[in-house]
Design an enzyme around this catalytic site. Sequence first.
Site: not given
Ligand code: 2RA
Length: 331
Positions: A126, A235
Amino acid sequence: MRIAVVGATGMVGRVILQVLEERNFPITEIIPVASQKSVGNTIEYRGEKYTIVSMQDAVELRPDIALFSAGGETSKQWAPKFAEVGTTVIDNSSAWRMEPNIPLIVPEINADILTTEDKIIANPNCSTIQLVMVLNPLHKKYGIKRVVVSTYQSVTGTGKDAVQQLEGEVRGENVAKVYPYQIFKNALPHCDVFDEETGYTKEELKLTREPKKIMRVDEMNITATAVRVPVQGGHSESVNIEFENDFELADVRRLLADQEGVTLQDNPDTNTYPMAFYSEGKDDVFVGRIRRDLSLPNALNCWIVADNLRKGAATNAVQIAEYLVKNELVK
Ligand code: 2RA
């Protein structure tokens, strides 16, 4: 199209079903697959109930496409079995991403490499997807020399148990911990596991390696620090980019504003910049805080945000499936 969703009861699996429905994917049958303990339960898709089946039963149903989000071990064991019966697997785990003969795809960047021969296709991590959506148009114009990225990652990236840990800690409860420490009022510089050789975490190594495969470049230097923060919407990434050549900020902003799948949110006068809380549930990658790096020529800083369950996982996977269907790369 007969579509299997492997890991249908997990956070990403549920978003895959939601995105398939939202995008009106041409489906004649949904085959939900989950662990043995869920077999026989039902999920709802377009108002219809579908019974969850076992992995073996799903293979025998020979779906056209199987969208996997069930962890690396399950994918390593079962993706080849689906491929053997002619199913095209699009896998969200890290199991296949760096395999030389497995395509690692962000449709806006490199879907053109896909062929009918590709029966296992890897969905990137991601935090990688949102990064390359910004890097790629800038690299094509200016040539990127080096990238330094620090991430601020949502607990949804870890899964529903992590969300429950955060929500429980917010309520002041003594809850089961997925993380080694409290996450509420904290920031953990620890996403995934530590690599003994480098001291990087696996999440950080993914960020240093996957972009080069997706963007088809070898010489780009990338370093990363991945941090888990008490956030749920998506994120965020603070990114410093050093180019081979000089650039005009106005041109950088235009390139990004014109990039399909990217939304520019960049106006300090109106406090306009991307934020995880407001990216939740959206499919675009949001970029802002674009400014020259005052310490280095030919370099800039920016801030990139995306919903890690959508463009970071489910939506990117469904977009790959859409590309396969549109280009007749699946039967
Ligand atoms: C996380 N990118 O954010 C990793 C797996 N989704 O933990």
